[in-house]
Design an enzyme around this catalytic site. Structure first.
Site: not given
Ligand code: NAD
Length: 496
Positions: A190, A264, A399
């Site tokens: 997804k 991650e 963050e």
């Molecule tokens: P997010 O957690 O809001 O969303 C990530 C994904 O999770 C999306 O596809 C979203 O639709 C889905 N999602 C949302 N609610 C959910 C739920 N309840 N259950 C399952 N899936 C759900 O993150 P974002 O805003 O898209 O990305 C930014 C974040 O990602 C930042 O915190 C960043 O640090 C982190 N990030 C981490 C890494 C790493 O390798 N550690 C790499 C890239 C980004």
């Protein structure tokens, strides 16, 4: 419908304004018929109308992945999977301009930056292709039992759900697909709702490379689709990359069926400059450690610690460098930084900037949304450096995921270590010094998954990446990543 205006470089995929998901080798609409829009954050232009999957689509995608797992894919020789992956690596490279342009339009990252992902995507797929033929159990000496031979079998774990963030879309798709294909698992992926396009194109390239239908499914949708996927009883493993808050929800959702999970998550990474560092390198690197991709990188070096004796000179040079960064049209080859991904993300960042001012910080550079021709329709924020901070302030602790740097200073190595570690996160860190002892002491003392010494943001398919503490667990890349996709079975043979 308004059309995007990127001339000859407009990806052919966008000729179809309706973007359906990819399940069992077919592009299909959501069973509910629901859709959502994806727009260019630099201009506000509509890019595509995308299928909005929900729990029933999740179920269909998981069934397709399960059937593919139990079908010919499970009997395919490792060398065949490897051949397909090598073909995929070539295809991804051949189509990289299109993939990079889709990400530039969807995410707003400069095209010059998204194109940099080409070398990494090819290298990742070839690295994992190599691993496909190296999966092996062991013959083990029994410690206490006699007359028994024991060995282990390594078996693919089954159906994997990958749930991705929006900040590096095609790179993330490749990173998630690599160990799945190498191990013989199948995938429901997804992509984030803000940036779904390149994942769909990547899924099509998988089919073209010879990945059987159902092995890689691309499920577009909102957070609710991710939630349904992480609770689905027939998913064996979740590979999640995203925020710490959603990571926690996924752990709860996965508990009911004891899924294997790797997460991650976010970061608040320290970047520490000692007085003996090469400042010609450290100054631009400290700026780009946080401003690259408009600050939307999990491992961004958002807490800069500069040793007090060089603080004045360093901050002057950092401010001067930051003022030269060109923010603007992601399609302009001169642009270094584009907009942030969406209006809600921009509002969140601006609220953090406001909180910093309210709590007593000073914006040395930047601090505002950008306006004027070329900016008004997009979500552009000035690269921003805050000084006058202490470690308890909100912007120093949380963050932000935007182009905002907290500049702090320190006196001794002990103080640097203590304050670098005084965070709930532990994803990455940077150290700038010409002293070998300082470098090693810092590398050992910092509690984070990566320590970059005299560099920042290095990634390689052969080197593990992942978090300590609230930045998650599991390591992606490196020789052991594939273990997360394998079960170990012990076989005993009694010799009578
Ligand atoms: P997010 O957690 O809001 O969303 C990530 C994904 O999770 C999306 O596809 C979203 O639709 C889905 N999602 C949302 N609610 C959910 C739920 N309840 N259950 C399952 N899936 C759900 O993150 P974002 O805003 O898209 O990305 C930014 C974040 O990602 C930042 O915190 C960043 O640090 C982190 N990030 C981490 C890494 C790493 O390798 N550690 C790499 C890239 C980004």
């Amino acid at each position: 419908m308004e059309m995007i205006k990127v001339g000859a470089r407009r990806p052919a995929m966008l000729d179809r304004p309706q973007q359906e998901m990819l399940i069992d080798g077919q592009r299909v609409p959501a069973l509910s018929g629901k859709t959502f829009e994806t727009r260019n954050p630099a201009t506000g232009e509509l890019l595509a109308i995308v299928a909005d999957g929900d729990a029933q689509d999740v179920d269909r995608a998981v069934k397709s992945a399960r059937a593919a797992f139990e079908g010919p894919w499970s009997r395919m020789k490792a060398v065949e999977r490897q051949r397909i992956m090598l073909r995929l690596a070539d295809l991804v490279e051949d189509h990289y301009e299109e993939l990079a342009m889709l990400d530039t339009l969807d995410l707003g990252a400069p095209y010059s930056r998204t194109m940099l992902g080409k070398a990494r995507a090819g290298a990742l797929l070839r690295y994992y292709a190599g691993q496909a033929t190296l999966i092996a159990g062991e013959t083990l000496p029994n410690a206490a039992m006699g007359d028994v031979i024991s060995h282990t079998l390594k078996e693919p774990i089954g159906v994997v759900a990958a749930i991705n963030p929006w900040n590096g879309p095609v790179g993330m798709s490749v990173w998630k697909a690599g160990p799945v294909l190498a191990s013989g698992c199948t995938l429901v992926m997804k992509p984030a709702e803000q940036t779904p396009l390149s994942a769909l194109r990547f899924g099509e390239l998988c089919l073209e490379a010879g990945v059987p239908p159902g092995v890689i499914n691309i499920l577009t949708g909102q957070g609710a689709a991710g939630a349904a996927l992480s609770a689905h009883p027939d998913v064996d493993k979740i590979a999640f990359t995203g925020s710490t808050g959603v990571g926690e929800k996924i752990l709860h959702a996965a508990a009911g069926t004891m899924k294997r999970v790797t997460v991650e998550l976010g970061g608040k990474s320290p970047n520490i400059v000692f007085a003996d560092a090469d400042l010609d390198k450290a100054v631009p690197a400290a700026a780009m450690a946080v401003f690259a991709n408009s600050g939307q990188i999990c491992s961004a070096g958002t807490r800069l610690f500069v040793q007090s004796s060089i603080r004045e000179e360093f901050m002057e040079r950092l401010a001067a460098f930051t003022r030269t960064i060109k923010v603007g049209d992601p399609l302009d080859p001169e642009t270094q930084i584009g907009p942030v991904v969406s209006a809600p993300q921009m509002d969140k960042i601006l609220a953090y900037i406001e909180s910093a001012t309210r709590e007593g910080g000073e914006a040395l550079v930047g601090g505002k949304r950008m306006s004027g021709v070329g900016y008004d329709d997009g979500f552009f924020i000035e690269p921003t450096i805050f000084t006058g901070l202490d470690d308890t302030m909100t912007i120093v602790r949380e963050e932000i995921f935007g182009p905002v740097l907290s500049a702090l200073s320190f006196d001794t190595i002990e103080e640097a270590l203590q304050r670098a570690n005084a965070t709930e996160f532990g994803l990455a860190s940077g150290v700038w010094t010409s002293n070998l002892t300082t470098a090693h002491r810092m590398a050992r003392g910092i509690r984070a998954g990566s320590v970059w010494i005299n560099c920042y943001q290095m990634l390689d398919p052969g080197v593990p990446f992942g978090g300590y503490k609230m930045s998650g667990f599991g390591r992606e890349s490196g020789p052991h990543h594939i273990e997360d996709y394998l079960e170990t079975k012990s076989v005993w043979i009694k010799l009578d």
